[in-house]
Design a protein around this motif. Sequence first.
Motif, PDB file in Angstrom:
ATOM      1  N   SER A 195       0.775  -1.103  -0.048  1.00 19.78           N
ATOM      2  CA  SER A 195      -0.041  -0.112   0.135  1.00 19.78           C
ATOM      3  C   SER A 195       0.642   1.235  -0.029  1.00 19.78           C
ATOM      4  O   SER A 195       1.885   1.410   0.601  1.00 19.78           O
ATOM      5  N   LEU A 196       0.509   2.223  -0.996  1.00 25.22           N
ATOM      6  CA  LEU A 196       1.287   3.490  -0.894  1.00 25.22           C
ATOM      7  C   LEU A 196       0.097   4.601  -0.470  1.00 25.22           C
ATOM      8  O   LEU A 196      -1.041   4.511  -1.123  1.00 25.22           O
ATOM      9  N   SER A 197       0.221   5.268   0.517  1.00 22.02           N
ATOM     10  CA  SER A 197      -0.689   6.414   0.761  1.00 22.02           C
ATOM     11  C   SER A 197      -0.203   7.517   1.046  1.00 22.02           C
ATOM     12  O   SER A 197       1.119   7.871   1.373  1.00 22.02           O
ATOM     13  N   GLU A 246       3.034  12.837  -7.137  1.00 24.76           N
ATOM     14  CA  GLU A 246       4.067  11.799  -6.545  1.00 24.76           C
ATOM     15  C   GLU A 246       3.434  10.523  -6.398  1.00 24.76           C
ATOM     16  O   GLU A 246       3.620   9.363  -7.467  1.00 24.76           O
ATOM     17  N   LEU A 247       2.147  10.189  -5.991  1.00 23.40           N
ATOM     18  CA  LEU A 247       1.463   9.003  -6.044  1.00 23.40           C
ATOM     19  C   LEU A 247       0.556   8.622  -7.225  1.00 23.40           C
ATOM     20  O   LEU A 247       0.809   7.406  -7.615  1.00 23.40           O
ATOM     21  N   ARG A 248       0.234   9.506  -8.077  1.00 22.03           N
ATOM     22  CA  ARG A 248      -0.245   9.165  -9.320  1.00 22.03           C
ATOM     23  C   ARG A 248       0.765   8.960 -10.111  1.00 22.03           C
ATOM     24  O   ARG A 248       0.526   8.069 -11.213  1.00 22.03           O
ATOM     25  N   GLY A 249       1.911   9.400 -10.214  1.00 19.79           N
ATOM     26  CA  GLY A 249       3.197   9.040 -11.037  1.00 19.79           C
ATOM     27  C   GLY A 249       3.491   7.545 -10.637  1.00 19.79           C
ATOM     28  O   GLY A 249       3.692   6.824 -11.623  1.00 19.79           O
ATOM     29  N   TYR A 250       3.546   7.171  -9.378  1.00 20.42           N
ATOM     30  CA  TYR A 250       3.746   5.782  -9.093  1.00 20.42           C
ATOM     31  C   TYR A 250       2.730   4.887  -9.653  1.00 20.42           C
ATOM     32  O   TYR A 250       2.989   3.845 -10.193  1.00 20.42           O
ATOM     33  N   TRP A 251       1.409   5.221  -9.622  1.00 15.60           N
ATOM     34  CA  TRP A 251       0.319   4.702 -10.026  1.00 15.60           C
ATOM     35  C   TRP A 251       0.457   4.459 -11.470  1.00 15.60           C
ATOM     36  O   TRP A 251       0.070   3.073 -11.853  1.00 15.60           O
ATOM     37  N   PHE A 282      -8.718   6.173  -4.834  1.00 19.51           N
ATOM     38  CA  PHE A 282      -8.190   5.005  -4.374  1.00 19.51           C
ATOM     39  C   PHE A 282      -8.116   3.910  -5.718  1.00 19.51           C
ATOM     40  O   PHE A 282      -8.831   4.053  -6.605  1.00 19.51           O
ATOM     41  N   GLY A 283      -7.042   3.265  -5.862  1.00 14.35           N
ATOM     42  CA  GLY A 283      -6.602   2.285  -6.944  1.00 14.35           C
ATOM     43  C   GLY A 283      -6.194   1.173  -6.428  1.00 14.35           C
ATOM     44  O   GLY A 283      -5.495   1.058  -5.333  1.00 14.35           O
ATOM     45  N   TRP A 300      -0.697  -3.889  -5.663  1.00 17.46           N
ATOM     46  CA  TRP A 300      -0.393  -2.550  -5.180  1.00 17.46           C
ATOM     47  C   TRP A 300      -1.643  -1.839  -4.806  1.00 17.46           C
ATOM     48  O   TRP A 300      -2.787  -1.937  -5.686  1.00 17.46           O
ATOM     49  N   LEU A 301      -1.832  -0.992  -3.715  1.00 12.86           N
ATOM     50  CA  LEU A 301      -3.027  -0.282  -3.486  1.00 12.86           C
ATOM     51  C   LEU A 301      -2.376   1.347  -3.368  1.00 12.86           C
ATOM     52  O   LEU A 301      -1.126   1.431  -2.740  1.00 12.86           O
TER      53      LEU A 301
END
Length: 141
Positions: free
Chosen positions: A83-85, A93-98, A120-121, A131-132
């Motif tokens: 999980s990345l949050s 940053e999180l959308r780039g990882y996603w 959330f995805g 991955w979350l």
Amino acid sequence: MATRLNPYLNFRDDARQAIEFYRDVFGGELTISTFADFQASEDPGDADKVMHSQLESPHGLVLMAADTPSSMEVPTGAGFSISLSGEQADDAELRGYWDKLSSSGSVTVPLEVAPWGDAFGMCVDGFGVSWLVNISGPAQA
């Protein structure tokens, strides 16, 4: 030093490709040691396999991975996700990882606003790791 909890992923023969992919996703410093580096396998076929690798990202994420020796069964990946949050300030940053993680595999749940108000995805990357990603929504008054 504080206690840390770090995911440690096991693969059969593609730990090097996986951890290099995660370096491309998260950035950071990567160290890789093979079984040959430590004379740690009696099977010559395992010599160039990854005995231990560690990725430390500039944002403090730590991910480890290794190949399972030929003489052992590979642990199954069912029953866990990473999980990345973060907060809205971490959105880009999180959308780039996603984007990078999901583009290598498949999307289970699209990254969009969930009933609880956060983005959330869920996805499974090209190496079979689940991955979350959760990005906190606006604060409630």
